[in-house]
Motif scaffolding. Structure first.
Motif, PDB file in Angstrom:
ATOM      1  N   HIS A   1       0.855  -1.185   0.000  1.00 10.64           N
ATOM      2  CA  HIS A   1       0.000   0.000   0.000  1.00 10.64           C
ATOM      3  C   HIS A   1       0.895   1.241   0.000  1.00 10.64           C
ATOM      4  O   HIS A   1       1.659   1.464   0.936  1.00 10.64           O
ATOM      5  CB  HIS A   1      -0.873  -0.037   1.256  1.00 10.64           C
ATOM      6  CG  HIS A   1      -1.818   1.113   1.368  1.00 10.64           C
ATOM      7  ND1 HIS A   1      -3.087   1.085   0.824  1.00 10.64           N
ATOM      8  CD2 HIS A   1      -1.683   2.322   1.949  1.00 10.64           C
ATOM      9  CE1 HIS A   1      -3.681   2.236   1.080  1.00 10.64           C
ATOM     10  NE2 HIS A   1      -2.853   3.001   1.763  1.00 10.64           N
TER      11      HIS A   1
ATOM     12  N   ASN B   1       1.540   5.320   0.150  1.00  8.23           N
ATOM     13  CA  ASN B   1       0.892   6.464   0.786  1.00  8.23           C
ATOM     14  C   ASN B   1       1.739   7.711   0.589  1.00  8.23           C
ATOM     15  O   ASN B   1       2.916   7.642   0.240  1.00  8.23           O
ATOM     16  CB  ASN B   1       0.665   6.185   2.274  1.00  8.23           C
ATOM     17  CG  ASN B   1      -0.295   7.178   2.901  1.00  8.23           C
ATOM     18  OD1 ASN B   1      -1.158   7.743   2.232  1.00  8.23           O
ATOM     19  ND2 ASN B   1      -0.141   7.411   4.194  1.00  8.23           N
TER      20      ASN B   1
ATOM     21  N   CYS C   1      -3.621  16.198   0.743  1.00  4.40           N
ATOM     22  CA  CYS C   1      -2.926  15.051   1.348  1.00  4.40           C
ATOM     23  C   CYS C   1      -2.725  15.256   2.844  1.00  4.40           C
ATOM     24  O   CYS C   1      -2.684  14.289   3.606  1.00  4.40           O
ATOM     25  CB  CYS C   1      -1.565  14.837   0.684  1.00  4.40           C
ATOM     26  SG  CYS C   1      -1.651  14.131  -0.967  1.00  4.40           S
TER      27      CYS C   1
ATOM     28  N   SER D   1      -6.143  14.439   4.924  1.00  2.00           N
ATOM     29  CA  SER D   1      -6.777  13.128   4.831  1.00  2.00           C
ATOM     30  C   SER D   1      -5.779  12.076   5.301  1.00  2.00           C
ATOM     31  O   SER D   1      -4.595  12.360   5.455  1.00  2.00           O
ATOM     32  CB  SER D   1      -7.218  12.863   3.386  1.00  2.00           C
ATOM     33  OG  SER D   1      -6.129  13.040   2.491  1.00  2.00           O
TER      34      SER D   1
ATOM     35  N   GLY E   1      -4.095   8.146   4.865  1.00  3.20           N
ATOM     36  CA  GLY E   1      -3.872   6.990   4.004  1.00  3.20           C
ATOM     37  C   GLY E   1      -4.520   5.722   4.532  1.00  3.20           C
ATOM     38  O   GLY E   1      -4.640   4.737   3.806  1.00  3.20           O
TER      39      GLY E   1
ATOM     40  N   GLN F   1      -7.604   5.557   5.304  1.00  2.00           N
ATOM     41  CA  GLN F   1      -8.974   5.523   4.773  1.00  2.00           C
ATOM     42  C   GLN F   1      -9.042   5.482   3.246  1.00  2.00           C
ATOM     43  O   GLN F   1     -10.011   4.985   2.689  1.00  2.00           O
ATOM     44  CB  GLN F   1      -9.768   6.757   5.251  1.00  2.00           C
ATOM     45  CG  GLN F   1     -10.488   6.541   6.568  1.00  2.00           C
ATOM     46  CD  GLN F   1      -9.600   6.823   7.762  1.00  2.00           C
ATOM     47  OE1 GLN F   1      -8.964   7.857   7.808  1.00  2.00           O
ATOM     48  NE2 GLN F   1      -9.530   5.905   8.714  1.00  2.00           N
ATOM     49  N   GLU F   2      -8.041   6.073   2.576  1.00  2.00           N
ATOM     50  CA  GLU F   2      -8.198   6.202   1.121  1.00  2.00           C
ATOM     51  C   GLU F   2      -6.856   6.179   0.402  1.00  2.00           C
ATOM     52  O   GLU F   2      -5.808   6.376   1.014  1.00  2.00           O
ATOM     53  CB  GLU F   2      -8.950   7.511   0.799  1.00  2.00           C
ATOM     54  CG  GLU F   2      -8.349   8.729   1.455  1.00  2.00           C
ATOM     55  CD  GLU F   2      -9.335   9.889   1.540  1.00  2.00           C
ATOM     56  OE1 GLU F   2     -10.351   9.864   0.838  1.00  2.00           O
ATOM     57  OE2 GLU F   2      -9.068  10.822   2.311  1.00  2.00           O
ATOM     58  N   ASP F   3      -6.908   5.967  -0.903  1.00  2.00           N
ATOM     59  CA  ASP F   3      -5.717   6.003  -1.748  1.00  2.00           C
ATOM     60  C   ASP F   3      -5.516   7.454  -2.188  1.00  2.00           C
ATOM     61  O   ASP F   3      -6.229   7.966  -3.044  1.00  2.00           O
ATOM     62  CB  ASP F   3      -5.911   5.092  -2.963  1.00  2.00           C
ATOM     63  CG  ASP F   3      -4.679   5.075  -3.866  1.00  2.00           C
ATOM     64  OD1 ASP F   3      -3.922   6.076  -3.888  1.00  2.00           O
ATOM     65  OD2 ASP F   3      -4.466   4.066  -4.550  1.00  2.00           O
ATOM     66  N   LYS F   4      -4.543   8.114  -1.583  1.00  2.00           N
ATOM     67  CA  LYS F   4      -4.381   9.542  -1.869  1.00  2.00           C
ATOM     68  C   LYS F   4      -3.809   9.804  -3.256  1.00  2.00           C
ATOM     69  O   LYS F   4      -4.049  10.869  -3.832  1.00  2.00           O
ATOM     70  CB  LYS F   4      -3.505  10.175  -0.786  1.00  2.00           C
ATOM     71  CG  LYS F   4      -4.189  10.178   0.586  1.00  2.00           C
ATOM     72  CD  LYS F   4      -3.560  11.162   1.534  1.00  2.00           C
ATOM     73  CE  LYS F   4      -2.824  10.505   2.657  1.00  2.00           C
ATOM     74  NZ  LYS F   4      -2.158  11.456   3.558  1.00  2.00           N
TER      75      LYS F   4
ATOM     76  N   LYS G   1      -6.998   9.785  -5.290  1.00  2.00           N
ATOM     77  CA  LYS G   1      -7.873  10.902  -4.940  1.00  2.00           C
ATOM     78  C   LYS G   1      -7.345  12.236  -5.474  1.00  2.00           C
ATOM     79  O   LYS G   1      -8.127  13.090  -5.898  1.00  2.00           O
ATOM     80  CB  LYS G   1      -8.032  10.982  -3.419  1.00  2.00           C
ATOM     81  CG  LYS G   1      -8.987  12.077  -2.968  1.00  2.00           C
ATOM     82  CD  LYS G   1      -9.345  11.962  -1.504  1.00  2.00           C
ATOM     83  CE  LYS G   1     -10.344  13.056  -1.111  1.00  2.00           C
ATOM     84  NZ  LYS G   1     -10.630  13.025   0.328  1.00  2.00           N
TER      85      LYS G   1
END
Lengths: 182, 182
Positions: free
Chosen positions: A34, A36, A89, A92, A94, A96-99, A102
């Protein structure tokens, strides 16, 4: 968004000239498959060559866990065109979401570390964790830059310098004075 | 040269907003009745409040000896009008000459430390040495800012950001984005 011009290898002896001015960085990590990205302004050079960089990463951040476990990251330098992505960035997580997705940032493979370079940033420095003696006290990591990349066309990058809460000074004119100061 | 406008006390919680952008600083020390000044770019915030600042001071520098012995200093922030004085201070040694006199810098007494403030600088932060655990390895001192001063009229200071050998980026326009990022 800046053009996706190709970066070229930069000699490690020249890395300090890009970090010493104190720009906001986008730090990328890769952990358990993953990737980030987070903005980071608390950094300083510690040695010219091999380039050592000290930086603070909050223990609450997803990137702290990733850097601590993988012991690798990339320091990417954005310019003013990426200001909204930088702030996004920072606001928010990483977890919770794929920055990258996004914020429309394009990951590129590095050559020495698993963490990705950001194609839109004008410079990207691949790093390995070098010293963690002050990690517990200040969340302070010492990184060694092991490979450096820069867009050669970007001679006077309009970097971002954070004053807090989304207020930035943008790098303006360059001045050259005769100096022996490295 | 900037006007010698009076500085006012700045809450310690606001110090980071002046250092985080990464400007060149003029570090002043006082040791055995001798004040000295040197430019310094290798610094980072380590904590918001009380403000902690990490910085590298070469072991060859006269200021290293003074800071190490007195455990006090002042971090002064110059603007572009002082560029030639910054470079001059970097190219000479306090062991040989009085740099305040040579470069027309006006020392002012601090309230908490013996090292002087520089009147021409727009901000001055009185500091005490807080942690020297990385001093021997990286010449890295952790300072605590104990009193902060700023010229209230200087809202958008045109700070200097060093790229090496006398090449500086000057702080330009300010941009404000909606953000939760401190």
């Amino acid at each position: 968004m800046p053009r996706l011009a190709r970066k070229r290898a930069l000699p490690l002896s020249k890395v300090y000239g890009h970090l010493e001015p104190g720009p906001v960085l986008l730090l990328t990590t890769s952990h358990k498959g993953h990737a980030n990205v987070m903005p980071m302004s608390w950094h300083t050079m510690l040695e010219f060559e091999p380039p050592l960089v000290g930086c603070v990463i909050s223990g609450n951040d997803f990137s702290f866990t990733a850097l601590n476990a993988s012991r690798e990251c990339v320091l990417n330098i954005p310019t003013v065109e990426l200001a909204s992505q930088v702030v996004g960035c920072g606001n928010s997580s990483g977890a919770q979401e794929d920055k990258f997705l996004k914020y429309g940032l394009t990951p590129q493979p590095g050559s020495m570390v698993a963490a990705p370079l950001i194609a839109q940033c004008y410079a990207s420095f691949e790093c390995r964790v070098f010293d963690t003696r002050l990690k517990n006290r200040y969340n302070f990591f010492v990184l060694e830059v092991v490979r450096a990349w820069v867009k050669p066309a970007c001679k006077a990058p309009r970097t971002l310098h954070h004053r807090g809460y989304g207020l930035f000074i943008v790098g303006g004119e360059s001045i050259q004075l005769p100096s022996k100061m490295r």
